[in-house]
Design a protein around this motif. Sequence first.
Motif, PDB file in Angstrom:
ATOM      1  N   CYS A  81      44.148  44.667  53.412  1.00 16.40           N
ATOM      2  CA  CYS A  81      45.029  44.104  52.407  1.00 16.40           C
ATOM      3  C   CYS A  81      46.461  44.442  52.783  1.00 16.40           C
ATOM      4  CB  CYS A  81      44.701  44.666  51.030  1.00 16.40           C
ATOM      5  SG  CYS A  81      45.641  43.882  49.731  1.00 16.40           S
ATOM      6  N   PHE A 101      43.779  40.545  39.819  1.00 14.65           N
ATOM      7  CA  PHE A 101      43.500  39.345  40.611  1.00 14.65           C
ATOM      8  C   PHE A 101      42.378  39.545  41.640  1.00 14.65           C
ATOM      9  CE2 PHE A 101      44.158  36.361  44.095  1.00 14.65           C
ATOM     10  CZ  PHE A 101      44.147  35.159  43.413  1.00 14.65           C
ATOM     11  N   PRO A 102      42.473  40.579  42.496  1.00 13.36           N
ATOM     12  CA  PRO A 102      41.377  40.742  43.469  1.00 13.36           C
ATOM     13  C   PRO A 102      40.034  41.007  42.816  1.00 13.36           C
ATOM     14  CG  PRO A 102      42.912  42.583  43.574  1.00 13.36           C
ATOM     15  CD  PRO A 102      43.547  41.563  42.695  1.00 13.36           C
ATOM     16  N   LYS A 104      39.107  39.741  39.919  1.00 16.14           N
ATOM     17  CA  LYS A 104      38.680  38.452  39.387  1.00 16.14           C
ATOM     18  C   LYS A 104      38.042  37.622  40.508  1.00 16.14           C
ATOM     19  CE  LYS A 104      40.692  34.786  36.662  1.00 16.14           C
ATOM     20  NZ  LYS A 104      41.966  34.118  36.406  1.00 16.14           N
ATOM     21  N   VAL A 105      38.672  37.692  41.687  1.00 12.45           N
ATOM     22  CA  VAL A 105      38.118  36.999  42.847  1.00 12.45           C
ATOM     23  C   VAL A 105      36.706  37.497  43.098  1.00 12.45           C
ATOM     24  CG1 VAL A 105      38.323  36.723  45.339  1.00 12.45           C
ATOM     25  CG2 VAL A 105      40.371  36.585  43.896  1.00 12.45           C
ATOM     26  N   LYS A 107      34.726  38.453  40.947  1.00 12.95           N
ATOM     27  CA  LYS A 107      33.910  38.083  39.780  1.00 12.95           C
ATOM     28  C   LYS A 107      33.449  39.284  38.976  1.00 12.95           C
ATOM     29  CE  LYS A 107      32.419  33.627  41.483  1.00 12.95           C
ATOM     30  NZ  LYS A 107      33.136  33.584  42.768  1.00 12.95           N
ATOM     31  N   ARG A 150      47.752  46.666  42.972  1.00 14.94           N
ATOM     32  CA  ARG A 150      46.974  45.464  43.259  1.00 14.94           C
ATOM     33  C   ARG A 150      46.215  45.616  44.570  1.00 14.94           C
ATOM     34  NH1 ARG A 150      49.971  39.780  43.944  1.00 14.94           N
ATOM     35  NH2 ARG A 150      50.482  40.751  45.918  1.00 14.94           N
ATOM     36  N   PHE A 154      42.017  45.838  45.181  1.00 14.04           N
ATOM     37  CA  PHE A 154      41.226  45.080  46.152  1.00 14.04           C
ATOM     38  C   PHE A 154      40.268  46.018  46.891  1.00 14.04           C
ATOM     39  CE2 PHE A 154      41.052  43.087  50.511  1.00 14.04           C
ATOM     40  CZ  PHE A 154      40.212  42.050  50.140  1.00 14.04           C
TER      41      PHE A 154
END
Lengths: 364, 284
Positions: A81, A101-102, A104-105, A107, A150, A154
């Motif tokens: 990353c 965000f990561p 959510k990616v 799931k 962030r 990830f």
Amino acid sequence: MVGQPFLRIENVTKRFGRFTAVDRISLDIAEGEFLTIVGPSGSGKSTLIRLLVGIDEVTEGTISLNGARIDEMPADKRPTCMVFQSLALFPHMTVGQNIEFPLKVRKLAPEARRARALELLALLRLPADYYGKRISQCSGGERQRVALARALAFDPQIIVFDEPLSALDYRLRKTLEKELKDLHGRTRKTFIYITHSLEEAMVMSDRIAIMRAGRFEQIATAEEIYSRPVSRFVASFMGEVNLFALGSGADGAPRWQDSGITAAPGALSLVPGWNGTAMVRPELIHFVDGGKGGAEFTLSGRLAAEYALGSRVQYAITTDAGTEVTVERPFEARLEAPVGSPVRLGWDRGSVHLIAEGAGDGAA
Amino acid sequence: MERLERRMGLLAALPIGLLLMVSFIMPMVVIAGFAIMPQKVFELAHMPDFSSFAVIWEQGYYKSLLRSLGLAFLTTAILFVVCWPLAYGMAKVFGRFTLVITVLVVLLLFVSENIRLFGWNLTLMKGGLIEGHLRAWTGLSFETPLYTWPAIVFGMCYVYFPFMLFPLAQGIALVPDDARLAAMDMGAGPWRILFEIEMPLAAPGIVVGCLLTFVLSAGAVAEAKLLGGRSVVVLTDDVESAFTYAQNWPLGSALSLMLIVIVALIALVPISRIDLDAIMGRRK
């Protein structure tokens, strides 16, 4: 882990048309290491990390992680990353949404995402109510921390930093450098950081790689690079160091080409026909009073200027031979003399670091 | 100081303000006035009533309004999907070639809309450029696609193409490359990047493009006339008939007013939510 490094970059080359940005680079990085790549703009350091995270593709060579090749893996599948120079925060999302965000990616359920985001806010010492704030409401330093949070969310194997501190003011940068080092200690992630500031690199890194024109000039610890740079390039990268051209005759006696340096007999002996540079760092030069307290090497000149640096004072000296020499003394040992007064400088053999001609070109 | 600046701004805005008052607001006021006049009168000096709106309801004029809005919506949706890839290329990929596309599209605007639509008419009509050649060479024939609603949508897509393309390209240019790369780096696939990163960040351009297309299509006259050939009656046809053949100004005014109000309401919501300064390049 024996015989198999964590991250191995092997003979990696990247060409853009006829321009070679990265030229046959090899490097092994240990798990949990903090490695900083330092180089001037255009040295290929940004290209190298873009190859590493998969934004650009390697022309030749391989990159492997734990023995498995990752150089052909697309960026969205790589366990790396990058923290961008611009930070690349998403301005249309809140701090919380950015950090999540990561996740959510991946799931993750919303509650789990939120819990992890709050955990990371705490880890980066941001108040929990920042979760709902807009990015535009955060200061430069806070944005920095959000970008880091962030990246940590990830949870990559390697976090790569592309000069994320370069846009900040000096004091904030100093604070964040220490925080980053501290964070590295707490997370034990592998950090690869690039910067053009060797000073920044020295504060944070376990190892520093100096890059020049697509090649590594020297890879070593901060201490090693500071005291024993392998080339003039690395030495000059440190800023205010004094470099004197030096050679030796058939008998091995040093010849200080036109620099006006007087050496005590036998203070330095070289192999016959040696050519190169002698480096003397400014804080290792002291002022010699006429007569008492000699030094192995002396040089006389005039005080041209004086700069107060707080704990230290820096002096610019114009030598009798017309060259410039920089001297730094602690504030307590400052020279109390007006600008223009004659001075004598002295240092010993132990303060001299020799760099042979042509060293470093293609080294490491 | 700030007060002086404000006063200067007000003064500077005065001429255009007056011009807009006279040329833009006044006709609207007249229309609004006529809309509440009794049927078939030609002055505003009558007792207001709402007979026009009753007529609209009773005689089913709202159907042509819905048809207009539907066709405009469809046109906007099709243009958005068609223009996005091209606009993306113009903003991020093509480089110098973007200028060529821009010039080509702008050149198109130099020819009158009616002439261009007549061109399509000649191309698509029975015995026209396509069907005529086909019949002469192969003996095969097909029904003309003209005089149907898809022909109208096609015509509107063709005419309003630049109004979607350029704002979209502007909007996409606002999306920082790093944001896209960062999302990709964190494992996001192309669709997620499109919907969660690129489209929200290009929102000002999307809103401007969609509104321009929607508003223009909803008020379009020529497409329905030349390619629809009156087989599909849209609201603008009704407005025109009311003002001309029927000599019923109040009904025409009420129809216009209805369209204006509905389109304005549809437009106001997104406009109030986007940062128009962003697309004008005046980022805060």
